[in-house]
Design an enzyme around this catalytic site. Sequence first.
Site, short mmCIF file in Angstrom:
data_model
loop_
_atom_site.label_atom_id
_atom_site.label_comp_id
_atom_site.label_asym_id
_atom_site.label_seq_id
_atom_site.Cartn_x
_atom_site.Cartn_y
_atom_site.Cartn_z
N LEU A 42 -77.32 60.51 37.43
CA LEU A 42 -76.89 59.13 37.19
C LEU A 42 -76.32 58.48 38.44
O LEU A 42 -76.57 57.30 38.71
CB LEU A 42 -75.84 59.10 36.07
N LYS A 67 -76.34 68.15 50.79
CA LYS A 67 -77.06 67.51 49.70
C LYS A 67 -76.87 65.99 49.74
O LYS A 67 -77.78 65.23 49.40
CB LYS A 67 -76.59 68.07 48.36
N ASP A 94 -64.50 66.90 47.08
CA ASP A 94 -64.59 68.01 46.13
C ASP A 94 -63.50 67.85 45.09
O ASP A 94 -62.31 68.04 45.39
CB ASP A 94 -64.43 69.34 46.87
N ASN A 121 -68.17 58.80 39.13
CA ASN A 121 -69.21 59.34 38.27
C ASN A 121 -69.19 60.86 38.16
O ASN A 121 -69.71 61.43 37.19
CB ASN A 121 -70.57 58.86 38.80
N TYR A 216 -66.14 69.82 26.74
CA TYR A 216 -66.51 68.60 27.46
C TYR A 216 -65.98 67.37 26.73
O TYR A 216 -65.41 66.46 27.35
CB TYR A 216 -68.03 68.50 27.59
N LYS A 220 -63.17 64.60 28.27
CA LYS A 220 -63.38 63.16 28.35
C LYS A 220 -62.32 62.40 27.56
O LYS A 220 -61.90 61.30 27.95
CB LYS A 220 -64.79 62.81 27.85
#
Length: 349
Positions: A42, A67, A94, A121, A216, A220
């Site tokens: 994303l 990367k 990081d 993100n 998870y 959130k």
Amino acid sequence: MVFYNTYPGFLYRQFLVCPSKAPSSTSLRGMAGLVTGSNTGLGYQACVQLLGLGLSHLILAVRSTSKGEAARQSLLTLLPASAEPPLIEVWELDLGSYASVTAFVERLKQSGIPIDFALLNAGVANFHYTLNDSTSHESSIQINWLSTALLTLLLLPVLDVQITQAVNRPRPVISIVGSETAAWAKFKEAQIAEKEQVPLIQALDNPKHFDMGDRYYTSKLLYQLFFLELFQHRPSDKCATGTILNLVNPGFCYGSELHRTAEGAFGKVLTGMKRVIGRSVSMGARTLVHSVVLAGESSNGCYLSDNKLSPFAGYGGSESGKVTQIRVWNETISEMRQVIDVDDLLSKI
């Protein structure tokens, strides 16, 4: 629970709602932004779309600079040959390390780059209990809640100051990628912590309480509770004129690497599910672009989904939920106190 936050509501949006692209008339020329977790999924697709709208300066905030450099080269190749190339930089960040977070924001502060938006993100969904070596916290809690909270707190005064230093400067935006799954969290650790009279973080760090299917969602929800409480502590004048803060839900997307730790038969089933009900990362990224570029002042302190204001998970609506929300805030601040002068920082937000 309102229909929006139910499983049927989720499926309705996945199959029948298509977030719109930013209008072709949208121009980001002369603007600068940073995107975390921007070398893949994303985050990368959001960068593609932001550069397509003419963004002049982009900071790719990534854990692996190699990367990140590969992503930078890939992004440049997608631009028209006739276009003036934007400045794309790769900065190390990081979220598993508080030192890396503070160093990143200090670098931004010293650079003097006027940031128009920050899209936070980066996140992780672990399917095995994983300890963060740097902090000894469970890694999804570390990255999705604690380190993202620290990054939010540190960025706020940096971006707020920009408004006072420039005439007629638009309010910058910090948009954090949340998830509708926050509404589905069982969050059993809240009851465990209350019963055992221990901190929430201690209950969350205990391997015996780790629930692969819920962790998870809970991570959130924890950031959402922190986010909501942050607005209770931010002065009214800063809320009215300072940096815009919002949470954005991109939906369930295939092609992202969020579930990359899923293995074996479960991993194959999850991959199949994502292909059946998931959105493309390109479609999901439209919501991220909307949150930082188009949502504007009306999104301040709000939760966005499918390019419009939507209801929060609702956990903090009950009396016990409000108590837990305050507890999440207090534990976040207590954790940050070990890293930064948090009292000084809070006086600036």
